[in-house]
Design a protein around this motif. Structure first.
Motif, short mmCIF file in Angstrom:
data_model
loop_
_atom_site.label_atom_id
_atom_site.label_comp_id
_atom_site.label_asym_id
_atom_site.label_seq_id
_atom_site.Cartn_x
_atom_site.Cartn_y
_atom_site.Cartn_z
N ALA A 68 0.83 -1.21 0.00
CA ALA A 68 0.00 0.00 0.00
C ALA A 68 0.87 1.26 0.00
O ALA A 68 0.57 2.23 -0.71
N GLN A 84 -5.98 7.90 -3.57
CA GLN A 84 -6.10 7.34 -2.22
C GLN A 84 -6.11 5.82 -2.35
O GLN A 84 -6.88 5.27 -3.14
N VAL A 96 -7.14 2.39 -1.36
CA VAL A 96 -8.22 1.78 -0.59
C VAL A 96 -8.41 0.33 -1.00
O VAL A 96 -7.95 -0.09 -2.06
N HIS A 97 -9.08 -0.40 -0.15
CA HIS A 97 -9.53 -1.75 -0.50
C HIS A 97 -10.83 -2.00 0.25
O HIS A 97 -11.25 -1.21 1.09
N TYR A 98 -11.47 -3.10 -0.07
CA TYR A 98 -12.77 -3.41 0.52
C TYR A 98 -12.61 -4.47 1.59
O TYR A 98 -11.88 -5.44 1.44
N GLU A 119 -17.15 -2.74 2.97
CA GLU A 119 -16.81 -1.39 3.39
C GLU A 119 -15.48 -0.99 2.77
O GLU A 119 -14.52 -1.75 2.81
N GLU A 120 -15.43 0.20 2.19
CA GLU A 120 -14.19 0.71 1.61
C GLU A 120 -13.38 1.36 2.73
O GLU A 120 -13.90 2.21 3.44
N VAL A 121 -12.12 0.93 2.87
CA VAL A 121 -11.27 1.48 3.92
C VAL A 121 -9.95 1.95 3.32
O VAL A 121 -9.52 1.45 2.28
N ASP A 122 -9.32 2.90 3.98
CA ASP A 122 -7.99 3.35 3.59
C ASP A 122 -7.00 2.24 3.92
O ASP A 122 -6.89 1.81 5.07
N SER A 123 -6.30 1.76 2.91
CA SER A 123 -5.42 0.60 3.08
C SER A 123 -4.29 0.86 4.08
O SER A 123 -4.00 0.00 4.91
N GLU A 151 -4.07 3.06 6.61
CA GLU A 151 -4.58 3.12 7.98
C GLU A 151 -5.00 1.74 8.47
O GLU A 151 -4.72 1.35 9.60
#
Length: 172
Positions: free
Chosen positions: A24, A35, A37-39, A49-53, A55
């Protein structure tokens, strides 16, 4: 033994998290405007849910590090019970390499009278050994496996050709 198994699993999970975090971070460096991201699928309500990879993996790695630290201290406490008075550690297993079949057979059949806690058993099959814990990387093991297969087929081809030639020459 159970704590060690948990420690190894946690260590493997930490390695996976580090790799994902590094991936990442590399993507973030390659694409600074994007940005990363992954799910994540939440099992409680079956939603993606899409999240910041970065973090997400940082948090996962922090949790894995905390779990690893607690398991490591638990393992060290267990290991203290195996420490002898002279400070040497008692080990539950070891690999011993013998130079001949005779020596191997004698070692297997020996009864050690003065030490009742020593048991001699035949080595497990190579596929049953966790080679990662023995210091061999997966790349080295794969290379050795392919090299052994290649050499086997070269020898098979050589002896097959030689046998065919000898048979052809001896039968008119």
């Amino acid at each position: 033994n159970n704590t060690l198994r948990k420690l190894r699993r946690c260590s493997d999970r930490r390695v996976r998290m580090v790799r994902k975090l590094e991936h990442a971070l590399a993507e973030a460096e390659l694409y600074p405007e994007k940005q990363i991201v992954h799910y994540v699928c939440r099992l409680s309500n079956c939603t993606r849910e899409e999240v910041d990879s970065i973090e997400f993996y940082t948090k996962q790695l922090k949790e894995a590090n905390e779990e690893f630290a607690s398991l490591k201290s638990a393992y060290e406490e267990e290991a203290k019970s195996f420490e002898r008075a002279d400070g040497e550690m008692v080990c539950s297993s070891a690999f011993v390499t013998l130079k001949s079949v005779v020596a191997s057979t004698v070692a297997e059949q020996s009864l050690i009278h003065h030490k009742k806690d020593i048991v001699v058993v035949r080595a497990p099959a190579p596929a049953d050994i966790r080679w990662r814990t023995m210091g061999f990387s997966e790349t080295v093991l794969t290379f050795r496996r392919y090299l052994a297969q290649f050499l086997f087929f070269v020898v098979l081809l050589f002896w097959g050709t030689l046998t065919t030639l000898v048979t052809g020459l001896t039968n008119p």
